[in-house]
Design a protein around this motif. Structure first.
Motif, PDB file in Angstrom:
ATOM      1  N   GLN A   1       0.852  -1.186   0.000  1.00 58.31           N
ATOM      2  CA  GLN A   1       0.000   0.000   0.000  1.00 58.31           C
ATOM      3  C   GLN A   1       0.886   1.234   0.000  1.00 58.31           C
ATOM      4  O   GLN A   1       1.894   1.275   0.682  1.00 58.31           O
ATOM      5  CB  GLN A   1      -0.839  -0.061   1.280  1.00 58.31           C
TER       6      GLN A   1
ATOM      7  N   ASN B   1       1.140   5.371   0.583  1.00 59.33           N
ATOM      8  CA  ASN B   1       0.488   6.560   1.117  1.00 59.33           C
ATOM      9  C   ASN B   1       1.130   7.796   0.533  1.00 59.33           C
ATOM     10  O   ASN B   1       2.343   7.884   0.486  1.00 59.33           O
ATOM     11  CB  ASN B   1       0.667   6.628   2.638  1.00 59.33           C
TER      12      ASN B   1
ATOM     13  N   LYS C   1       1.613   9.206   8.523  1.00 58.38           N
ATOM     14  CA  LYS C   1       1.753   7.925   7.836  1.00 58.38           C
ATOM     15  C   LYS C   1       2.332   6.870   8.765  1.00 58.38           C
ATOM     16  O   LYS C   1       1.831   5.752   8.831  1.00 58.38           O
ATOM     17  CB  LYS C   1       2.671   8.093   6.619  1.00 58.38           C
TER      18      LYS C   1
ATOM     19  N   THR D   1       5.504   4.455   1.885  1.00 60.93           N
ATOM     20  CA  THR D   1       5.129   5.869   1.883  1.00 60.93           C
ATOM     21  C   THR D   1       6.021   6.608   0.889  1.00 60.93           C
ATOM     22  O   THR D   1       7.155   6.207   0.640  1.00 60.93           O
ATOM     23  CB  THR D   1       5.284   6.521   3.275  1.00 60.93           C
TER      24      THR D   1
ATOM     25  N   THR E   1     -13.476  13.320  -1.937  1.00 57.50           N
ATOM     26  CA  THR E   1     -12.915  12.117  -2.566  1.00 57.50           C
ATOM     27  C   THR E   1     -12.126  12.503  -3.800  1.00 57.50           C
ATOM     28  O   THR E   1     -12.599  13.276  -4.628  1.00 57.50           O
ATOM     29  CB  THR E   1     -14.064  11.161  -2.964  1.00 57.50           C
TER      30      THR E   1
ATOM     31  N   GLU F   1      -3.501  -1.145  -2.897  1.00 57.96           N
ATOM     32  CA  GLU F   1      -4.303   0.042  -2.557  1.00 57.96           C
ATOM     33  C   GLU F   1      -3.403   1.250  -2.411  1.00 57.96           C
ATOM     34  O   GLU F   1      -2.321   1.154  -1.837  1.00 57.96           O
ATOM     35  CB  GLU F   1      -5.030  -0.217  -1.232  1.00 57.96           C
TER      36      GLU F   1
ATOM     37  N   VAL G   1      -3.401   5.003  -0.773  1.00 60.63           N
ATOM     38  CA  VAL G   1      -4.115   5.873   0.158  1.00 60.63           C
ATOM     39  C   VAL G   1      -3.532   7.275   0.034  1.00 60.63           C
ATOM     40  O   VAL G   1      -2.317   7.455   0.102  1.00 60.63           O
ATOM     41  CB  VAL G   1      -3.967   5.366   1.614  1.00 60.63           C
ATOM     42  N   TYR G   2      -4.384   8.262  -0.145  1.00 58.74           N
ATOM     43  CA  TYR G   2      -3.931   9.645  -0.340  1.00 58.74           C
ATOM     44  C   TYR G   2      -4.049  10.426   0.963  1.00 58.74           C
ATOM     45  O   TYR G   2      -5.107  10.439   1.586  1.00 58.74           O
ATOM     46  CB  TYR G   2      -4.777  10.318  -1.426  1.00 58.74           C
TER      47      TYR G   2
END
Length: 328
Positions: A3, A5, A15, A122, A163, A192, A194-195
């Motif tokens: 994932q 970020n 994070k 990250t 969003t 995934e 993630v922002y």
């Protein structure tokens, strides 16, 4: 699971904290269950050895690699690869094996099975674009709410949640990530993304409250001092938010404007044991900077008496604010 970020630049705290919370949820022993790898330490080709360990015959062979050593101890750990964009491409090749096959071969040729580990990466890549896009979306949402309010519609949206659009992810973010990592197969292994968006005002108020409560608790426990404040104080401190430093800028603002004042008052013996202090916003004429220009509203510290009367504390500024001992 892998994932990525994407935060506002340098907002490392959020994070790392998220990854730690995942580890806390998954493991009783967070020390073993959370592995943080600072990827800026693996920028050179030869530093790959630090990652998985040196091959036999090389210096440091017996020590093993930083990641492999820890994954052996806890094969289902939450692994945080911090600032993954700084790592050498050879490290990304090793990570591909990790994400693809769920195992890792160390320098000694031993295989570590880690199919149950959770990998979080990250990166600050594209953070400026994300921040700009988020601020635009937030502005649009506010205008929409105002219009609905003016038209007296019942479905006024008070939520600050926004969003990121699919189009923005595909047209703006993906090309930046492809240019950075230069491998479709690497990006394809990520489950995934993630922002991390800039904070809205209500979130900043929560952050300021959390910081003030932390210091109020300390003041009570260590010095039996009660600290009070009102809403304008939260708004003023929230104004210290810096997009580029995230939550850290709020922490710094509270320490600079509140904790340093408390420490100075304590060192100057202005605080009787068991007293109550009230923080408020002072926009008076005395609020000037060093050049004598109006510096806007400042924070004022009053000592509150048993009869609810209050008296402003006359705190001399510390000789060197940078060397000011915090109110521990």
């Amino acid at each position: 699971m892998a994932q990525t970020n994407h935060p506002a630049p340098h907002s490392m705290g959020g994070k790392t904290e998220l990854a730690k919370q995942v580890a806390r949820y998954m493991h009783k022993d967070v020390k073993k269950g959370f592995i943080r790898m600072d990827m800026s330490e693996f920028q050179e080709k030869h530093e790959v050895a630090k990652f998985i360990g040196s091959p036999p015959g090389y210096v440091g062979h017996e020590e093993g690699g930083q990641l492999t050593k820890q994954l052996k101890q806890c094969p289902n750990a939450v692994v945080l690869f911090d600032e993954v964009d700084k790592a050498h491409p050879d490290v990304l090749t090793i990570m591909l094996q990790l994400f693809d096959e769920g195992r890792l071969t160390d320098g000694k040729g031993k295989t570590i099975e880690c199919k149950d580990a959770i990998f979080i990466m990250t990166s600050n890549v594209a953070s400026d674009e994300i921040a700009h896009h988020a601020l635009q979306l937030r502005q649009e949402a506010q205008e929409q709410s105002r219009r609905r309010l003016a038209e007296n519609l019942n479905d006024v949206q008070t939520s600050g949640k926004i969003t990121i659009s699919k189009q923005f992810k595909e047209d703006v973010i993906r090309p930046i990530l492809k240019a950075q990592f230069r491998r479709d197969e690497f990006l394809g292994r990520i489950n995934e993304i993630v922002y991390f968006l800039p904070f809205c005002h209500s979130e900043l108020i929560q952050l300021v409250s959390k910081e003030l409560n932390f210091w109020a608790k300390k003041a009570k426990q260590r010095h039996n001092i009660t600290l009070q404040w009102d809403r304008p104080v939260l708004d003023l401190l929230a104004g210290g938010y810096n997009l580029h430093y995230g939550a850290r800028s709020i922490k710094h603002e509270v320490e600079r404007r509140v904790v340093n004042q408390l420490a100075a008052a304590y060192e100057q013996e202005l605080l009787p044991k068991g007293c109550t202090l009230r923080l408020s916003v002072d926009g008076g004429a005395e609020s000037k900077d060093q050049e004598g220009n109006g510096a806007g509203p400042s924070l004022r510290l009053d000592i509150v008496g048993a009869d609810s009367s209050s008296r402003k504390l006359d705190i001399r500024p510390p000789l060197n604010p940078d060397e000011m001992a915090y109110f521990h």
